[in-house]
Write a protein that holds these residues in place. Structure first.
Motif, PDB file in Angstrom:
ATOM      1  N   ILE A 395       0.849  -1.193   0.000  1.00 39.09           N
ATOM      2  CA  ILE A 395       0.000   0.000   0.000  1.00 39.09           C
ATOM      3  C   ILE A 395       0.887   1.246   0.000  1.00 39.09           C
ATOM      4  O   ILE A 395       1.746   1.408   0.872  1.00 39.09           O
ATOM      5  N   LYS A 396       0.671   2.112  -0.989  1.00 38.31           N
ATOM      6  CA  LYS A 396       1.499   3.301  -1.160  1.00 38.31           C
ATOM      7  C   LYS A 396       0.666   4.564  -0.964  1.00 38.31           C
ATOM      8  O   LYS A 396      -0.391   4.710  -1.580  1.00 38.31           O
ATOM      9  N   ILE A 397       1.160   5.452  -0.110  1.00 37.65           N
ATOM     10  CA  ILE A 397       0.519   6.743   0.104  1.00 37.65           C
ATOM     11  C   ILE A 397       1.457   7.820  -0.433  1.00 37.65           C
ATOM     12  O   ILE A 397       2.532   8.050   0.123  1.00 37.65           O
ATOM     13  N   GLU A 398       1.059   8.471  -1.510  1.00 38.05           N
ATOM     14  CA  GLU A 398       1.908   9.500  -2.114  1.00 38.05           C
ATOM     15  C   GLU A 398       1.744  10.820  -1.370  1.00 38.05           C
ATOM     16  O   GLU A 398       0.672  11.123  -0.842  1.00 38.05           O
ATOM     17  N   LYS A 399       2.817  11.602  -1.368  1.00 40.67           N
ATOM     18  CA  LYS A 399       2.806  12.904  -0.710  1.00 40.67           C
ATOM     19  C   LYS A 399       3.285  13.970  -1.680  1.00 40.67           C
ATOM     20  O   LYS A 399       4.150  13.711  -2.518  1.00 40.67           O
ATOM     21  N   PRO A 400       2.707  15.182  -1.589  1.00 43.96           N
ATOM     22  CA  PRO A 400       3.109  16.248  -2.503  1.00 43.96           C
ATOM     23  C   PRO A 400       4.608  16.548  -2.415  1.00 43.96           C
ATOM     24  O   PRO A 400       5.178  16.633  -1.331  1.00 43.96           O
TER      25      PRO A 400
END
Length: 509
Positions: A395-400
């Motif tokens: 599970i990948k959570i991208e960040k600005p």
């Protein structure tokens, strides 16, 4: 021809007759509801194309009912019995579980393309129960199952004709019944493919190996698959093989959402004029909503549709912050999108297992919580026949502004997921939701970029696809703001079903 044909428009009736003639040449007589000797060596592909509201789904459903009435056996994701030589088969397919579930809600037993490319390997003991329930064999005696358990399975099946559901009522899990998957070896006869604008050339070739008769249903105004240069698979067919539905059917008339979608075909309308039309529609019809900010409660089940990845990532972060989600973990109820499967080629069987369960690129899922083994997640696959599974997940959570995503949960290999509170319009194709939020500032940016695709301004194609994802209400969001949630994230709204354990090592728990 069925009595339902009298409700067709002229172009629908003509398309029905053309498809019926094609089926007759293959040994399926819809007019007489009968099967005739099968024509060997023949193969054909037809396409029925038309914009939203032109009646493609109504036509597909009518053809399905006529085929079933003629004695054609329908193959779905529920259960597939042994093929008999005297039977003809039909499968109704869609690229994603969500798209298939839209058809199932309309009474058409659709399944995914991946599910038909593979066939299940059933446990021989439990297959006897399935054959009995399907009326193909006498009541079995199964070691380890009581007569009361069989009675429960039978009673369930009489109410809901679902083999997996009946087996669950008898106390069996899906992984008890299905031991694995293999590439389909025996061809089927007829395939109907909805949302065929999403198909690429390779998928079409795969389907042609299985179905001598294919009918593609698609919308030429949607976005072509990435890398297809704006061309859809049915564009390559000869004009005589494409049946075009021009008229908007009366069930779609007086629908402000479809009115807006079709207004995009007017070359004279620019973005500002179109947005004025949206505002005017919102003032006279509650099905169109002029929204000053994004509704974070809706994002939990129907993603905000955007054009740019940077917008998607910012909205996801705002959604998580508004719901109090910790940076190092997911909360039950958070939406995810499957971004593919990371498995070496030697684990082909595990890949097939994951894909057959609905974990294909673009699948929408809801996080239920961690699995019993490290790196595993319990998830609800939206639109799947057996929605709740436990699988190895990355599970990948991208960040600005950060190239590498934060990974709150990861197995060594398995299905990969991105957060699903916001998705690109490309990934939303094939799905529908009751409420759809379209992030208008992104469409304005696309209009300012001046790009075109297949001779049409890109912003108009994006707007058309985004708008036609809405089943009941369109929310046109005009400002880059997020409303605070009014309720906590939950999983209480999801269908309760036995959790299926995906088998075999790295892909299973």
């Amino acid at each position: 021809m069925t009595s339902a044909v009298v409700t067709f428009s002229d172009d629908q009736a003509e398309a029905y007759d053309r498809v019926a003639a094609e089926l007759f040449s293959m040994g399926i007589d819809l007019a007489e509801a009968a099967l005739t000797p099968k024509a060997e060596g023949r193969a054909s592909v037809l396409a029925v194309v038309g914009k939203a509201g032109s009646g493609k789904t109504m036509l597909l459903a009518s053809l399905y009912r006529a085929l079933k009435g003629a004695g054609v056996e329908v193959v779905s994701g529920d259960y597939e019995g042994r093929k008999r030589k005297d039977k003809r088969t039909l499968a109704v397919l869609a690229p994603t579980n969500k798209a298939a579930s839209v058809l199932r809600l309309r009474g058409v037993p659709a399944t995914t393309i991946h599910r038909i490319l593979y066939t299940p390997v059933y446990d021989p003991q439990y297959e006897k129960i399935a054959e009995w329930l399907a009326g193909q064999a006498p009541r079995p005696a199964v070691e380890g199952l009581t007569e009361l358990a069989l009675d429960r399975a039978y009673a369930f099946y009489q109410t809901v004709p679902s083999i997996p559901g009946a087996l669950a009522a008898a106390g069996l899990r899906g992984s008890d019944f299905i031991q694995g998957w293999k590439r389909r070896e025996e061809p089927l006869d007829v395939g109907f493919v909805d949302e065929s604008s999403m198909l690429d050339a390779r998928q079409l070739d795969d389907l042609r190996e299985i179905f001598p008769t294919l009918v593609l249903f698609g919308d030429p105004a949607q976005l072509a698959p990435v890398g297809a240069s704006g061309e859809m698979v049915f564009d390559k067919l000869a004009d005589s093989r494409r049946l075009v539905l021009h008229r908007i059917h009366r069930q779609a008339e007086d629908n402000p959402i479809l009115d807006l979608a079709h207004a995009l075909g007017d070359d004279r309308i620019g973005f500002e004029e179109f947005e004025s039309m949206v505002r005017a529609a919102s003032e006279r019809d509650e099905r169109v909503i002029w929204a000053e900010r994004v509704d974070s409660d809706l994002m939990a089940r129907s993603p905000v549709l955007v054009w740019r990845n940077v917008t998607r990532i910012k909205l996801i972060q705002a959604f998580r912050a508004a719901n109090g989600a910790p940076e190092d973990a997911l909360m039950p109820g958070e939406p995810l999108i499957c971004d593919g499967i990371e498995l070496p080629l030697k684990h082909r069987k595990k890949r097939i297992d994951l894909e057959a369960r609905g974990l294909i690129k673009g699948a929408q899922v809801i996080y239920l919580g961690p699995g019993q083994r490290e790196g595993f997640a319990r998830i609800h696959v939206v639109g799947a026949e057996d929605p709740q599974v436990s699988a190895a997940a990355i599970i990948k959570i991208e960040k600005p502004g950060e190239e590498e995503p934060f990974i709150p949960s990861a197995a060594r290999m398995g299905a990969t997921f991105l957060h699903g509170a916001a998705v690109t319009i490309h990934k939303a194709q094939g799905s529908q939701w009751e409420d759809v939020q379209v992030f208008a500032p992104d469409l304005y940016a696309a209009a300012q970029a001046g790009r075109s695709e297949a001779g049409m301004p890109l912003w108009k194609r994006l707007a058309y696809v985004a708008i036609t994802r809405a089943e009941k209400r369109l929310h046109w969001v005009v400002r880059n703001r997020l409303a605070l949630p009014k309720r906590a994230l939950t999983v209480a709204d999801l269908k309760a079903a036995p959790v299926l354990a995906l088998q075999d090592g790295a892909a299973a728990e």
